[in-house]
Motif scaffolding. Structure first.
Motif, PDB file in Angstrom:
ATOM      1  N   GLU A   1       0.834  -1.216   0.000  1.00  0.00           N
ATOM      2  CA  GLU A   1       0.000   0.000   0.000  1.00  0.00           C
ATOM      3  C   GLU A   1       0.867   1.264   0.000  1.00  0.00           C
ATOM      4  O   GLU A   1       0.465   2.310  -0.494  1.00  0.00           O
ATOM      5  CB  GLU A   1      -0.949  -0.001   1.203  1.00  0.00           C
ATOM      6  CG  GLU A   1      -0.250  -0.172   2.518  1.00  0.00           C
ATOM      7  CD  GLU A   1      -0.842  -1.330   3.339  1.00  0.00           C
ATOM      8  OE1 GLU A   1      -1.966  -1.757   3.088  1.00  0.00           O
ATOM      9  OE2 GLU A   1      -0.126  -1.817   4.227  1.00  0.00           O
TER      10      GLU A   1
ATOM     11  N   VAL B   1       1.126   4.572  15.898  1.00  0.00           N
ATOM     12  CA  VAL B   1       0.087   5.112  15.024  1.00  0.00           C
ATOM     13  C   VAL B   1      -1.213   5.350  15.784  1.00  0.00           C
ATOM     14  O   VAL B   1      -1.729   4.432  16.424  1.00  0.00           O
ATOM     15  CB  VAL B   1      -0.165   4.140  13.851  1.00  0.00           C
ATOM     16  CG1 VAL B   1      -1.169   4.727  12.882  1.00  0.00           C
ATOM     17  CG2 VAL B   1       1.149   3.823  13.137  1.00  0.00           C
TER      18      VAL B   1
ATOM     19  N   ARG C   1      -5.181   5.734  16.085  1.00  0.00           N
ATOM     20  CA  ARG C   1      -6.307   5.168  15.329  1.00  0.00           C
ATOM     21  C   ARG C   1      -7.586   5.897  15.715  1.00  0.00           C
ATOM     22  O   ARG C   1      -7.669   6.513  16.788  1.00  0.00           O
ATOM     23  CB  ARG C   1      -6.474   3.677  15.647  1.00  0.00           C
ATOM     24  CG  ARG C   1      -5.223   2.840  15.457  1.00  0.00           C
ATOM     25  CD  ARG C   1      -4.877   2.643  14.001  1.00  0.00           C
ATOM     26  NE  ARG C   1      -3.668   1.841  13.860  1.00  0.00           N
ATOM     27  CZ  ARG C   1      -3.084   1.591  12.691  1.00  0.00           C
ATOM     28  NH1 ARG C   1      -3.583   2.070  11.574  1.00  0.00           N
ATOM     29  NH2 ARG C   1      -1.982   0.879  12.634  1.00  0.00           N
TER      30      ARG C   1
ATOM     31  N   PRO D   1      -0.002   5.849   9.342  1.00  0.00           N
ATOM     32  CA  PRO D   1       1.351   6.296   9.017  1.00  0.00           C
ATOM     33  C   PRO D   1       1.319   7.022   7.673  1.00  0.00           C
ATOM     34  O   PRO D   1       0.730   6.521   6.726  1.00  0.00           O
ATOM     35  CB  PRO D   1       2.141   4.992   8.915  1.00  0.00           C
ATOM     36  CG  PRO D   1       1.142   3.915   8.742  1.00  0.00           C
ATOM     37  CD  PRO D   1      -0.162   4.396   9.286  1.00  0.00           C
TER      38      PRO D   1
ATOM     39  N   ARG E   1      -2.904   2.857  23.553  1.00  0.00           N
ATOM     40  CA  ARG E   1      -2.920   1.676  24.421  1.00  0.00           C
ATOM     41  C   ARG E   1      -2.227   1.940  25.753  1.00  0.00           C
ATOM     42  O   ARG E   1      -1.364   1.188  26.189  1.00  0.00           O
ATOM     43  CB  ARG E   1      -2.300   0.497  23.679  1.00  0.00           C
ATOM     44  CG  ARG E   1      -3.134   0.074  22.462  1.00  0.00           C
ATOM     45  CD  ARG E   1      -2.532  -1.084  21.696  1.00  0.00           C
ATOM     46  NE  ARG E   1      -1.317  -0.756  20.982  1.00  0.00           N
ATOM     47  CZ  ARG E   1      -1.273  -0.076  19.826  1.00  0.00           C
ATOM     48  NH1 ARG E   1      -2.393   0.365  19.282  1.00  0.00           N
ATOM     49  NH2 ARG E   1      -0.127   0.171  19.231  1.00  0.00           N
TER      50      ARG E   1
ATOM     51  N   GLU F   1       2.766  -3.097  14.173  1.00  0.00           N
ATOM     52  CA  GLU F   1       1.749  -2.177  13.683  1.00  0.00           C
ATOM     53  C   GLU F   1       1.924  -2.009  12.182  1.00  0.00           C
ATOM     54  O   GLU F   1       3.024  -1.756  11.702  1.00  0.00           O
ATOM     55  CB  GLU F   1       1.920  -0.832  14.388  1.00  0.00           C
ATOM     56  CG  GLU F   1       0.891   0.189  14.025  1.00  0.00           C
ATOM     57  CD  GLU F   1       0.385   0.939  15.255  1.00  0.00           C
ATOM     58  OE1 GLU F   1       1.154   1.083  16.211  1.00  0.00           O
ATOM     59  OE2 GLU F   1      -0.770   1.362  15.229  1.00  0.00           O
ATOM     60  N   SER F   2       0.822  -2.153  11.455  1.00  0.00           N
ATOM     61  CA  SER F   2       0.870  -1.935  10.010  1.00  0.00           C
ATOM     62  C   SER F   2      -0.006  -0.737   9.680  1.00  0.00           C
ATOM     63  O   SER F   2      -0.613  -0.134  10.569  1.00  0.00           O
ATOM     64  CB  SER F   2       0.385  -3.174   9.260  1.00  0.00           C
ATOM     65  OG  SER F   2      -0.967  -3.398   9.556  1.00  0.00           O
TER      66      SER F   2
ATOM     67  N   SER G   1      -3.577  -1.763  10.913  1.00  0.00           N
ATOM     68  CA  SER G   1      -3.955  -2.397  12.179  1.00  0.00           C
ATOM     69  C   SER G   1      -2.735  -2.638  13.052  1.00  0.00           C
ATOM     70  O   SER G   1      -1.604  -2.481  12.612  1.00  0.00           O
ATOM     71  CB  SER G   1      -4.653  -3.726  11.907  1.00  0.00           C
ATOM     72  OG  SER G   1      -3.741  -4.617  11.302  1.00  0.00           O
ATOM     73  N   VAL G   2      -3.001  -3.038  14.267  1.00  0.00           N
ATOM     74  CA  VAL G   2      -1.928  -3.407  15.176  1.00  0.00           C
ATOM     75  C   VAL G   2      -2.181  -4.838  15.627  1.00  0.00           C
ATOM     76  O   VAL G   2      -3.315  -5.230  15.879  1.00  0.00           O
ATOM     77  CB  VAL G   2      -1.823  -2.421  16.364  1.00  0.00           C
ATOM     78  CG1 VAL G   2      -3.116  -2.371  17.144  1.00  0.00           C
ATOM     79  CG2 VAL G   2      -0.661  -2.779  17.255  1.00  0.00           C
TER      80      VAL G   2
END
Lengths: 374, 126
Positions: A36, A304, A306, A326, A356, B61-62, B65-66
């Motif tokens: 991607e 990252v 979310r 990212p 988290r 982590e991508s 998602s993680v």
């Protein structure tokens, strides 16, 4: 109840290209073909090819088509010239956003409304209901069109080799009928990537031929097929809102920082439109005491943010992330977030995102993160 | 996609090398790397950490998602792959080689680790 996902006219082609498919609003769509990040970078520097056939097309025709649209939507559609397009929204009576839309004016009394896949039925139902009393027809054209987008700096050159249409004369947010690779298409200079590019509305039976012709025409200049995953990071870098993330029924356009799409000075219907009263109040509220503002956040670290993660400052929750990823262009995680107006100023110190349980430092910036050089 | 014969595998898509002097190398499989998409951040266990078979010991982590990283065995971490911390995309480009994640001095391992054939069959069914 489970229903089989809908397939676009290009489904077999995607599978032959090895696409990773994903369910999106009831459609089986390509998420990515390879990396991607490579797809994202191709759109920023060369060109990318997208299947967007899941988008919802609704045709509105008739002597009072424009009166209906002015009444049903928050924009002033009367001022859209023939062959031009307008970004607008459809709101509820209470001002909540039902969807963001692009309206193309195809003729004197013919308009095409393009809705998000997830909201296509909601928009169709609302337009149909709001058409009562207007001499206008609302037609579900979702099955009539496939939609292919070619986006990126090389896209004008690629498309030029396949069409006689005057692309140089085609402005951003305009569309004209023409032929592409020998078949009829509505060629629009629109997109959702922050780059120059085109969206081609065509008959589904022509989609595969046009996709292949574009692939061939773009071979020498680096065009590659692109999935929805990179489309999301492209639009995020460009600071473009996504329905369900930055836009919801719980927000008015003014709460979303997009009050400019609401036009109170309409000439049709004596200025009446659905949501007007609520939106006038929302406009005043946004002016005097905005609760939260949409801002950009850039990570100092690499974790990252979310959607749904809390934005924090001095141990207090001051907002919520609506989209995060990212950023391939910036090389750092970025996010859009609604934060309390008091902390929304670019450069505000001490802002973090709770990832988290850890408060990761973030910089507040103005949107967009990325603007293409013209 | 071929899974090296000399490795053993978990149903959480980690691989484990044969231990040399009691130390085994851990990574995630190509299947897992493909499913994750581009890995952009790797939080690995630190040297000296005790990891436990089947329990989380980090995260990958991508873009989208993680995912938790599970340890295939119990033991003490003796090395974490700094190259992956610096360039997480190694997990995608070389999952069985330069993209390894950590080395562990093995003190215990579960009895349900899969060989390459069994793992290939398992991941094909996923």
């Amino acid at each position: 109840m489970t229903t089989a996902p809908r397939l676009t006219a290009l489904d077999a082609l995607h599978r032959s290209l090895g696409a990773t498919m994903t369910d999106f609003a009831g459609w089986d769509m390509p998420l990515r073909y390879g990396s991607e990040r490579d797809e994202h970078n191709a759109v920023r520097t060369k060109a990318g090819l997208f299947d967007l056939s899941h988008m919802g097309e609704i045709t509105v025709t008739g002597p009072q088509a424009v009166d209906l649209l002015d009444y049903a939507l928050v924009g002033n559609i009367s001022t859209v010239g023939n062959g031009r397009a307008r970004y607008t929204m459809i709101c509820r009576e209470d001002g909540g956003i039902l969807d963001d839309l692009i309206v193309y004016r195809l003729g004197e009394t013919e308009y095409m409304v393009v809705a998000n896949a997830s909201n296509a039925q909601v928009v169709l139902d609302a337009l149909t209901e709001r058409a009562a009393g207007f001499d206008a027809e609302v037609r579900d054209d979702r099955d009539a069109y496939a939609l292919i987008a070619v986006q990126g700096p090389e896209s004008p050159g690629i498309l030029k080799s396949l069409t006689d249409a005057d692309l140089d004369g085609l402005k951003y947010y305009a569309g004209l009928p023409g032929t592409v690779a020998g078949v009829p298409a509505l060629i629009a200079r629109t997109g959702y990537t922050g780059e120059d590019g085109f969206e081609l509305f065509l008959k589904p039976e022509h989609a595969e031929g046009v996709w292949k012709a574009l692939t061939e025409a773009g071979e020498g200049v680096g065009l590659i097929p692109c999935g929805l995953s990179c489309r999301d990071t492209l639009r995020l870098e460009a600071g473009m809102p996504l329905y369900g993330h930055e836009l919801t029924t719980a927000l008015t356009p003014f709460d979303a920082g997009l009050g400019r799409v609401v036009k109170f000075e309409k000439t049709t219907n004596e200025g009446r439109f659905v949501g007007r009263e609520a939106l006038e109040k929302a406009a005043e509220r946004a002016e005097t005491a905005p609760p939260r503002k949409l801002v950009g956040l850039i990570a100092e670290g690499r974790r990252v943010p979310r959607a749904g993660f809390q934005v924090v400052k001095d141990g207090e929750v001051i907002g919520e992330v609506t989209s995060g990823a990212p950023s391939p262009t910036l090389g750092k995680p970025i996010a859009m977030a609604y934060v309390d107006a008091a902390h929304a100023e670019p450069g505000t110190q001490g802002v973090g995102v709770d990832i988290r349980g850890t408060h990761e430092p973030y910089e507040v910036v103005a949107l967009p993160f990325y603007k293409r050089q013209k | 996609m071929s899974n090296p014969n000399e490795l053993r595998y978990t149903k959480e898509h980690e691989w484990l090398s044969a231990a040399e002097d009691g130390v085994a190398t851990v990574g995630i499989t190509e299947f897992a790397a493909n499913a994750l998409g581009d890995v952009v951040y790797a939080q690995l266990p630190e040297v000296g950490d005790t990891v436990t078979a089947g329990e989380t010991c980090g995260e990958l982590e991508s873009t989208k998602s993680v995912s938790d990283l599970y340890s295939p065995v119990t033991g003490e971490v003796v090395e974490a792959n700094q190259d992956v911390v610096d360039d997480p995309s190694l997990v995608n480009t070389a999952p069985f080689e330069g993209g390894w994640l950590f080395k562990v001095r093995v003190t215990g391992e579960p009895d349900d680790l899969l060989d390459a054939d069994a793992y290939t069959a398992f991941s094909a069914g996923n």
